[in-house]
Design an enzyme around this catalytic site. Sequence first.
Site, PDB file in Angstrom:
ATOM      1  N   TYR A  52     -16.011  27.296  14.378  1.00 15.08           N
ATOM      2  CA  TYR A  52     -14.661  26.809  14.119  1.00 15.08           C
ATOM      3  C   TYR A  52     -13.990  27.583  12.987  1.00 15.08           C
ATOM      4  CZ  TYR A  52     -10.756  23.999  12.574  1.00 15.08           C
ATOM      5  OH  TYR A  52      -9.504  23.604  12.195  1.00 15.08           O
ATOM      6  N   HIS A  82       2.617  26.770  10.533  1.00 14.81           N
ATOM      7  CA  HIS A  82       2.378  25.636   9.649  1.00 14.81           C
ATOM      8  C   HIS A  82       3.381  25.571   8.497  1.00 14.81           C
ATOM      9  CE1 HIS A  82      -1.346  25.445  11.894  1.00 14.81           C
ATOM     10  NE2 HIS A  82      -1.694  24.330  11.278  1.00 14.81           N
ATOM     11  N   ASN A 194      -5.920  25.597   4.275  1.00 18.13           N
ATOM     12  CA  ASN A 194      -6.734  24.396   4.073  1.00 18.13           C
ATOM     13  C   ASN A 194      -7.006  24.239   2.585  1.00 18.13           C
ATOM     14  OD1 ASN A 194      -9.129  23.738   6.775  1.00 18.13           O
ATOM     15  ND2 ASN A 194      -6.935  23.497   6.682  1.00 18.13           N
ATOM     16  N   TYR A 278       3.233 -11.488 -25.651  1.00 22.15           N
ATOM     17  CA  TYR A 278       2.225 -10.574 -25.105  1.00 22.15           C
ATOM     18  C   TYR A 278       2.624  -9.103 -25.200  1.00 22.15           C
ATOM     19  CZ  TYR A 278      -0.309 -14.491 -22.914  1.00 22.15           C
ATOM     20  OH  TYR A 278      -1.017 -15.628 -22.678  1.00 22.15           O
ATOM     21  N   ARG A 281       1.509  -8.406 -28.732  1.00 23.36           N
ATOM     22  CA  ARG A 281       0.128  -8.756 -29.055  1.00 23.36           C
ATOM     23  C   ARG A 281      -0.875  -8.057 -28.135  1.00 23.36           C
ATOM     24  NH1 ARG A 281      -2.108 -14.490 -27.702  1.00 23.36           N
ATOM     25  NH2 ARG A 281       0.116 -14.901 -27.499  1.00 23.36           N
ATOM     26  N   PHE A 326     -11.315  19.164   2.859  1.00 20.28           N
ATOM     27  CA  PHE A 326      -9.874  19.280   2.632  1.00 20.28           C
ATOM     28  C   PHE A 326      -9.180  17.919   2.541  1.00 20.28           C
ATOM     29  CE2 PHE A 326     -10.835  19.957   7.214  1.00 20.28           C
ATOM     30  CZ  PHE A 326     -10.543  18.666   7.628  1.00 20.28           C
ATOM     31  N   GLU A 410      -6.797  14.776  13.938  1.00 21.85           N
ATOM     32  CA  GLU A 410      -6.683  14.416  12.526  1.00 21.85           C
ATOM     33  C   GLU A 410      -6.124  12.982  12.481  1.00 21.85           C
ATOM     34  OE1 GLU A 410      -4.314  17.703  11.219  1.00 21.85           O
ATOM     35  OE2 GLU A 410      -5.859  19.121  11.859  1.00 21.85           O
TER      36      GLU A 410
END
Length: 496
Positions: A52, A82, A194, A278, A281, A326, A410
Amino acid sequence: MFRYGVDQLNLDIVNGIADGSIKAELCEEALDKINASRRNVDIIAASDKAVYGINTGFGPLCDTQISPEETHLLQKNLLITHAVGVGEPIAKSISKLMLITKIHALSQGYSGIRLEVVQRMLAFLELDLIPVVPEQGSVGASGDLAPLSHLFLPLIGEGEFWQGDNTVPAAQALRENGLAPLELHAKEGLALINGTQFILSHAITALTKMRYLLDLADLAGAMSIEGMQGSGSPFREELHLTRAFAGNIEVAARMRRFFKDSQNMASHADCVRVQDPYSLRCIPQVHGASRNAYNHLKELAEIEMNSVTDNPIVISSEEAISGGSFHGQPLAMVLDYASIAAAELGNIADRRCYLLLEGLHGLPRLLTSSGGLNSGMMIPQYVTAALVTENKSLCFPPSADSVPTSMGQEDHVSMGSISGRKLNQILGNLEKIIAIELMYAAQAIEFRRPNRCSDLIEENYRIIREKVAKLEEDRLLKPDIDAMIALVKTQAFKVN
């Protein structure tokens, strides 16, 4: 001298490389690792075995083997298909951090990229050729595919570089610097796009800003307590050793330093008030919890700075492991945690602003001696209220969401890129909230004169008064608020 691929990055070192105060290089050890990994990829690419990312397609096309003749075109196509980011460009400084952290990851010898490509990335840094990267489009699994594709388009002569506040075509900038576009070889396109460097660089940017804002929030709280003539007892060491959270202990110790030798604090030591609200404090508990979250993000971000996050990981000439390094979830979740922590610093600061306006414990209402005709400091608290609510709306955790992509290959993504961007938005709002609290606190201290505060608080009071005068009668406050925000952004205050 920092050695890419060999030494360990941390927050200070990565920022030092980015600002030029620390030099970085590829040493012989890194060169050997890069070249050995590349030889392994060449052997795998020439074999008949489908591996791959080296001789196959990507994503849902992972079972389609690619011939050696088509490899170069495949890598080029990977980048250009991409690079689909949208929105405004991220800051040039974040793009630069992306380059630095990517170089370090690729130089560790598990990515199979050629030395020539890494050296070109180093040349970009040396020549201040920083690529333009759009802010939107990454789902944070398979890495930050779209942002990293834009970051590395200039390697092949596409995309854009920053030139001052403007952008120029990468092809033009390469010609002007005598650089020819590169042709990518097997595995290189995937190694480049990636990774989690977009998420990581937003985390680095946020950590750098948040570190100062944590300290500044303590200062603002201390100045507000001085203005309210609140109690110093809630910050005693004996109390916090009985509940030993690191953040709480640190904040309590810082508050004690802020009050050291304060005449104003000593002047009301025997008053009849038993407890403060608060927001005064519980500063160690609230600010301390935010510090704990900061420390968690810093710990994980520094692990990520020194990690290899592309895919597959090249182990030998016979093995490349395809996994999920990734995936951005390890950072996405803690970025969301840090967002809540940052928002809470603003939330409690707004409450202190409100207290200072109420006209309690010797302070005039709205911090003005001539109320009625004058509104005094009333309206800036509307701004802090608006910013606090905006930050609350930004605290939805993107890491709790996932939208499947890539035809289901994915099917779970981190959305960590959104987590990183949102944290930086929250911190930008927090700067403004703390700026207004500091302005309020300085005004409140005016009504405690002639009492003096500690030397450290008096020094910060002077810093404020150099830019913003005491409010006597109503005036346009926008310039004062802008001046305070500028002091915060330039880190002008003495916080230690």
